[in-house]
Write a protein that holds these residues in place. Sequence first.
Motif, PDB file in Angstrom:
ATOM      1  N   GLN A 165      42.707  49.750  13.759  1.00  0.00           N
ATOM      2  CA  GLN A 165      43.911  50.127  14.482  1.00  0.00           C
ATOM      3  C   GLN A 165      44.733  48.912  14.919  1.00  0.00           C
ATOM      4  O   GLN A 165      45.608  49.043  15.750  1.00  0.00           O
ATOM      5  N   LYS A 191      49.703  49.248  13.123  1.00  0.00           N
ATOM      6  CA  LYS A 191      50.118  50.619  12.830  1.00  0.00           C
ATOM      7  C   LYS A 191      50.741  50.644  11.443  1.00  0.00           C
ATOM      8  O   LYS A 191      51.525  49.775  11.081  1.00  0.00           O
ATOM      9  N   ASP A 240      49.583  61.216  16.758  1.00  0.00           N
ATOM     10  CA  ASP A 240      49.496  60.040  17.622  1.00  0.00           C
ATOM     11  C   ASP A 240      49.098  60.483  19.029  1.00  0.00           C
ATOM     12  O   ASP A 240      48.837  61.662  19.275  1.00  0.00           O
ATOM     13  N   ASP A 271      48.976  57.956   8.406  1.00  0.00           N
ATOM     14  CA  ASP A 271      48.197  56.721   8.447  1.00  0.00           C
ATOM     15  C   ASP A 271      47.184  56.775   7.311  1.00  0.00           C
ATOM     16  O   ASP A 271      46.905  57.834   6.758  1.00  0.00           O
TER      17      ASP A 271
END
Length: 87
Positions: free
Chosen positions: A5, A8, A68, A76
Motif C-alpha cells: 500500500q 496508490k 477505499d 487497484d
Amino acid sequence: MCASQDIKSFVFIIGQPICQQPTLRDDNLLQVNMKSEYHYGEVIKFSCNPGLGISTEYSQISCEETKDISERIVADWDNPPPVCLVK
C-alpha cells in the motif's frame, strides 16, 4: 487489494475506476502488455530475462474493483508485480 500500500495505483475517471501502471522494482522483469492505465478486469503478464524465473506463484496481476476507506469504488492491483530470481 494490492498487498503493498506504499503507492496508490488507482484513479477515478468519469465513474470508471482505472488502475495506473504499477511501479516495478526489478529491472529483469519483462512486461508483455504494458500500458499507462488499465480498466477493471485487465491483466498485465510478466516474464523474466533468460536464466531467471518468477519468484512468486503468479506471473500476472489483475486490475480489480475495490472500495477505499470512504467506501467509494476504486481500482487497484490484486497483487504487487512479481520479482525475478536466478533459477
